[in-house]
Design a protein around this motif. Structure first.
Motif, short mmCIF file in Angstrom:
data_model
loop_
_atom_site.label_atom_id
_atom_site.label_comp_id
_atom_site.label_asym_id
_atom_site.label_seq_id
_atom_site.Cartn_x
_atom_site.Cartn_y
_atom_site.Cartn_z
N MET A 190 0.85 -1.18 0.00
CA MET A 190 0.00 0.00 0.00
C MET A 190 0.90 1.24 0.00
N GLN A 191 0.58 2.18 -0.87
CA GLN A 191 1.29 3.45 -0.94
C GLN A 191 0.58 4.48 -0.05
N ILE A 192 1.37 5.28 0.66
CA ILE A 192 0.85 6.29 1.57
C ILE A 192 1.35 7.66 1.10
N LEU A 193 0.45 8.63 1.08
CA LEU A 193 0.84 10.00 0.73
C LEU A 193 1.36 10.71 1.97
N ILE A 194 2.53 11.33 1.83
CA ILE A 194 3.10 12.11 2.93
C ILE A 194 3.55 13.46 2.39
#
Length: 60
Positions: free
Chosen positions: A1-5
Motif C-alpha cells: 500500500m502506498q501512503i501520501l506524505i
C-alpha cells in the motif's frame, strides 16, 4: 500500500528522498506530496526525518 506524505520544507524533502530512493519505490509531485510504501514510514521516523501523513494514495 502506498501512503501520501508531505515534508515540512524542501530541504527535508531532498534529504528524505536521498535516503528513500535507494531503498523504496515511490513518486513525488511538485505539489509537495510524496507517495511511499507503508514500510518507508518507519524508516523515515528512525532516520529522524519529519513528515506528515496525508493518507492512503489513491492508486497502487
Amino acid at each position: 500500500m502506498q501512503i501520501l506524505i508531505r515534508f515540512p520544507d524542501s530541504e527535508t524533502e531532498r534529504r528524505a528522498l536521498g535516503k528513500l530512493i535507494p531503498r523504496f519505490s515511490g513518486k513525488s509531485w511538485t505539489s509537495g506530496e510524496t507517495a511511499v510504501p507503508a514500510q518507508a514510514l518507519a524508516f523515515l521516523a528512525e532516520e529522524g526525518i519529519q513528515f506528515t501523513v496525508i493518507g492512503p494514495a489513491p492508486y497502487e
